[in-house]
Design a protein around this motif. Structure first.
Motif, PDB file in Angstrom:
ATOM      1  N   ALA A 114      -3.843  44.700 -41.031  1.00 41.13           N
ATOM      2  CA  ALA A 114      -2.902  45.071 -39.975  1.00 41.13           C
ATOM      3  C   ALA A 114      -3.457  44.752 -38.593  1.00 41.13           C
ATOM      4  N   VAL A 115      -4.687  45.181 -38.306  1.00 39.00           N
ATOM      5  CA  VAL A 115      -5.236  44.923 -36.970  1.00 39.00           C
ATOM      6  C   VAL A 115      -5.518  43.437 -36.776  1.00 39.00           C
ATOM      7  N   ALA A 116      -5.901  42.760 -37.859  1.00 38.75           N
ATOM      8  CA  ALA A 116      -6.150  41.321 -37.757  1.00 38.75           C
ATOM      9  C   ALA A 116      -4.877  40.556 -37.423  1.00 38.75           C
ATOM     10  N   SER A 117      -3.719  41.122 -37.793  1.00 39.37           N
ATOM     11  CA  SER A 117      -2.436  40.478 -37.497  1.00 39.37           C
ATOM     12  C   SER A 117      -1.857  40.947 -36.165  1.00 39.37           C
ATOM     13  N   GLY A 118      -2.631  41.763 -35.424  1.00 37.41           N
ATOM     14  CA  GLY A 118      -2.200  42.163 -34.088  1.00 37.41           C
ATOM     15  C   GLY A 118      -1.576  43.529 -33.976  1.00 37.41           C
ATOM     16  N   GLU A 119      -1.679  44.356 -35.019  1.00 36.39           N
ATOM     17  CA  GLU A 119      -1.066  45.679 -34.983  1.00 36.39           C
ATOM     18  C   GLU A 119      -1.956  46.705 -34.266  1.00 36.39           C
ATOM     19  N   CYS A 120      -1.309  47.784 -33.841  1.00 32.58           N
ATOM     20  CA  CYS A 120      -2.002  48.960 -33.295  1.00 32.58           C
ATOM     21  C   CYS A 120      -2.106  49.985 -34.415  1.00 32.58           C
ATOM     22  N   VAL A 121      -3.308  50.222 -34.902  1.00 33.49           N
ATOM     23  CA  VAL A 121      -3.527  51.165 -36.001  1.00 33.49           C
ATOM     24  C   VAL A 121      -4.203  52.414 -35.441  1.00 33.49           C
ATOM     25  N   THR A 122      -3.596  53.547 -35.704  1.00 33.39           N
ATOM     26  CA  THR A 122      -4.068  54.819 -35.156  1.00 33.39           C
ATOM     27  C   THR A 122      -4.715  55.648 -36.258  1.00 33.39           C
TER      28      THR A 122
ATOM     29  N   GLU B 108     -15.812  45.019 -38.715  1.00 29.53           N
ATOM     30  CA  GLU B 108     -15.412  43.852 -39.500  1.00 29.53           C
ATOM     31  C   GLU B 108     -14.462  42.948 -38.727  1.00 29.53           C
ATOM     32  N   THR B 109     -13.547  43.536 -37.969  1.00 33.81           N
ATOM     33  CA  THR B 109     -12.502  42.751 -37.317  1.00 33.81           C
ATOM     34  C   THR B 109     -12.824  42.387 -35.871  1.00 33.81           C
ATOM     35  N   GLY B 110     -13.677  43.170 -35.216  1.00 33.32           N
ATOM     36  CA  GLY B 110     -13.991  42.923 -33.809  1.00 33.32           C
ATOM     37  C   GLY B 110     -12.940  43.413 -32.835  1.00 33.32           C
ATOM     38  N   VAL B 111     -11.921  44.152 -33.310  1.00 38.79           N
ATOM     39  CA  VAL B 111     -10.886  44.640 -32.400  1.00 38.79           C
ATOM     40  C   VAL B 111     -11.413  45.845 -31.623  1.00 38.79           C
TER      41      VAL B 111
END
Length: 267
Positions: A148-156, A184-187
């Motif tokens: 999800a975050v890798a695809s640009g989502e905001c995960v809470t 893992e994702t760097g976000v």
């Protein structure tokens, strides 16, 4: 609707966020209504949208927000939002905070919610992520959150995974899941302090305690600096250090809201 009314509504909806909810100001009833008109709408899904609109009306009636730090939530791209947890009302107030900043939050939540009438439709519509605790598929939530975050989502995420058991409401030690996803994702990981929901909807209560209206404070800080941990092996020590930094940032924000120092043993 008259042309003038339409113009006024458009102006309210698209004025800068700070004009609707000035930094640190306790919002009036009208400002709460205007704050809701700023909510991001694209990508919410029908049932999630309906739930948001219904619940927001209750929040307008029973609470007053004071919001700060919305600028720290990036307008686009994958992001993790990490918040403390005091009440079943936390997801509703945190959702409003994210929506007003232009992001649609996706939550990790226990899988049993997907089996409930109406609630299950809301969870599927909102693209939330089921957590199968103790099941062989439990790791699927982690993979889905990474995707999800890798695809640009905001995960809470509520890193404590449950309400704080501290008698004074200070955050507890967090689980390492949010740190693992971030490394893992760097976000970015944006910390948020959410305070006052335990007065609005205390643990064990079925209905809001909204008379008189309760003050809910939401403040976000800058992304937690994990840069020195991203290029090393994610050992238990590394994950715990990253988690401690995230929880320390949340606790520091909460200390600022409350105007007091947390106990020495808090994260």
């Amino acid at each position: 609707m008259t042309l003038m009314a339409l113009r006024n509504r458009t102006r309210d909806r698209w004025t800068p966020l700070d004009a609707v909810s000035p930094e640190g100001e306790l919002l009036t009833f009208r400002q709460m209504q205007a704050y809701g008109r700023r909510f991001a709408r694209a990508g919410r899904g029908a049932w999630y949208s309906l739930a948001i609109e219904v619940v927001w009306q209750f929040l307008v009636l029973f609470s007053r927000f004071r919001v700060r730090g919305s600028r720290h939530l990036p307008a686009a791209g994958g992001v993790l939002v990490a918040s403390n947890h005091l009440s079943f009302a936390d997801p509703t107030t945190l959702t409003a905070f994210c929506l007003a900043a232009g992001r649609v939050p996706r939550y990790l939540a226990k899988s049993s919610l997907w089996d409930l009438p109406v609630v299950g439709s809301v969870m599927r519509s909102g693209k939330h992520i089921p957590v199968y605790r103790g099941a062989p598929t439990a790791s699927g939530a982690y993979r889905d959150a990474v995707k999800a975050v890798a695809s640009g989502e905001c995960v809470t995420i509520f890193p404590e995974a449950t309400f704080s058991s501290d008698p004074d409401g200070w955050p507890m030690k967090g689980k390492t899941g949010v740190a693992r996803i971030a490394l893992e994702t760097g976000v970015p990981v944006v910390p948020v302090a959410n305070w006052g929901t335990h007065h609005l909807l205390p643990a064990g209560a079925w209905f809001p305690h909204g008379i008189p209206r309760k003050t809910v404070e939401l403040v976000a800080g800058p992304p937690v600096d994990l840069s020195d941990l991203r290029d090393v092996a994610p050992t238990r020590e590394v994950l715990e250090e990253a988690t401690a930094r995230i929880m320390r940032a949340v606790t520091d924000l909460l200390a600022g809201v409350r105007g007091e120092e947390p106990p020495a043993d808090r994260p």
